[in-house]
Design a protein around this motif. Structure first.
Motif, mmCIF file in Angstrom:
data_model
loop_
_atom_site.group_PDB
_atom_site.id
_atom_site.type_symbol
_atom_site.label_atom_id
_atom_site.label_comp_id
_atom_site.label_asym_id
_atom_site.label_seq_id
_atom_site.Cartn_x
_atom_site.Cartn_y
_atom_site.Cartn_z
ATOM 1 N N ARG A 153 -5.682 -5.379 2.531
ATOM 2 C CA ARG A 153 -6.572 -5.671 3.646
ATOM 3 C C ARG A 153 -5.779 -6.205 4.843
ATOM 4 O O ARG A 153 -4.781 -6.887 4.684
ATOM 5 N N GLY A 154 -6.235 -5.884 6.033
ATOM 6 C CA GLY A 154 -5.534 -6.312 7.234
ATOM 7 C C GLY A 154 -6.477 -6.861 8.281
ATOM 8 O O GLY A 154 -7.700 -6.727 8.178
ATOM 9 N N GLU A 155 -5.902 -7.499 9.297
ATOM 10 C CA GLU A 155 -6.678 -8.087 10.375
ATOM 11 C C GLU A 155 -6.301 -7.448 11.707
ATOM 12 O O GLU A 155 -5.202 -6.931 11.861
ATOM 13 N N GLY A 156 -7.187 -7.530 12.651
ATOM 14 C CA GLY A 156 -6.858 -7.037 13.980
ATOM 15 C C GLY A 156 -8.087 -6.803 14.832
ATOM 16 O O GLY A 156 -9.225 -6.926 14.360
ATOM 17 N N CYS A 161 0.847 -1.199 0.000
ATOM 18 C CA CYS A 161 0.000 0.000 0.000
ATOM 19 C C CYS A 161 0.879 1.245 0.000
ATOM 20 O O CYS A 161 1.630 1.482 0.942
#
Length: 237
Positions: free
Chosen positions: A156-159, A144
């Motif tokens: 896209r990310g996680e958390g 990005c």
């Protein structure tokens, strides 16, 4: 039996909520029966797609309580015995911030005495990834490049993140550890623009002015700005 069809996002929320309470110096057992509230932001339910592959006979009420958006907040309130507002909001990328905004309003109005606010996101099914990929908004090289001339999409990310909120006067009176003070906030919508997913500069300008007014802060007093940079040719300008 209940755990199998339950979205892992709910389990993660339970774990992080407990950590937030511990770090905030709260004794969970003492919160039962109080007007403490839960305000969550969520915008993905990938696990529901996976549960859809279960045999009809293998699905029961837990498939519903494990995947409907109304239940993650409800599960936290139920587990901790909280009787204040309990809700989940989905405003896409801003879901967690809107949840915090609503929590602050609820605290200021006296509707709740304490609030858990934040959000969660896990990437559990390729179905959503494929859908988003068709928009051309995902970075083709997995990087990005926000505010860069070569910005070609986001990643896209996680958390999961939760903050424990109290009215400042109450936190000070109770001797709670205070990490930061939220002076003000504001929420609006872009309205009509060049497209439903495209930003509207004038609307965002209006929202920032309202946030500053809510906080009683002059623009010249701001020393740090965090932005939502999508890294796309549509969103970054």
């Amino acid at each position: 039996r209940e755990a199998l069809p339950m979205d892992p996002q709910q389990r993660l929320l339970l774990e992080v909520a407990w950590e937030a309470l511990e770090r905030g110096g709260q004794v969970p057992e003492r919160l039962a029966g109080t007007s403490a509230g839960v305000f969550l932001g969520m915008s993905t339910n990938d696990y529901a797609h996976l549960c859809g592959a279960f045999e009809p006979g293998a699905q029961d009420i837990h498939a519903m309580t494990g995947n409907f958006f109304s239940f993650p907040a409800g599960r936290l309130s139920y587990t901790l015995g909280l009787q204040g507002p309990s809700l989940t909001v989905d405003t896409a990328c801003s879901s967690s911030l809107v949840a915090v905004h609503l929590a602050c309003q609820s605290l200021r109005s006296g509707e709740c005495s304490l609030a858990l606010a934040g959000g969660v996101n896990l990437l559990l099914s390729p179905a959503m990834m494929r859908l988003i990929a068709t928009t051309g908004a995902l970075s083709p090289d997995g990087r990005c490049k926000v505010f860069d001339a070569e910005a070609g999409g986001f990643v896209r990310g996680e958390g999961c993140g939760l903050v424990l909120l109290k009215r400042l006067s109450d936190a000070q009176a109770d001797g709670d550890p205070i990490c930061a003070v939220i002076r003000g906030s504001a929420v609006n919508q872009d309205g009509r623009s060049t497209g439903m997913t495209a930003p509207n500069v004038l609307s965002q300008q209006s929202m920032l002015k309202k946030a500053l007014e809510s906080a009683g802060v002059q623009p010249s007093e701001i020393g740090y700005v965090e932005t939502h940079g999508t890294g796309t040719t549509l969103g970054d300008p």
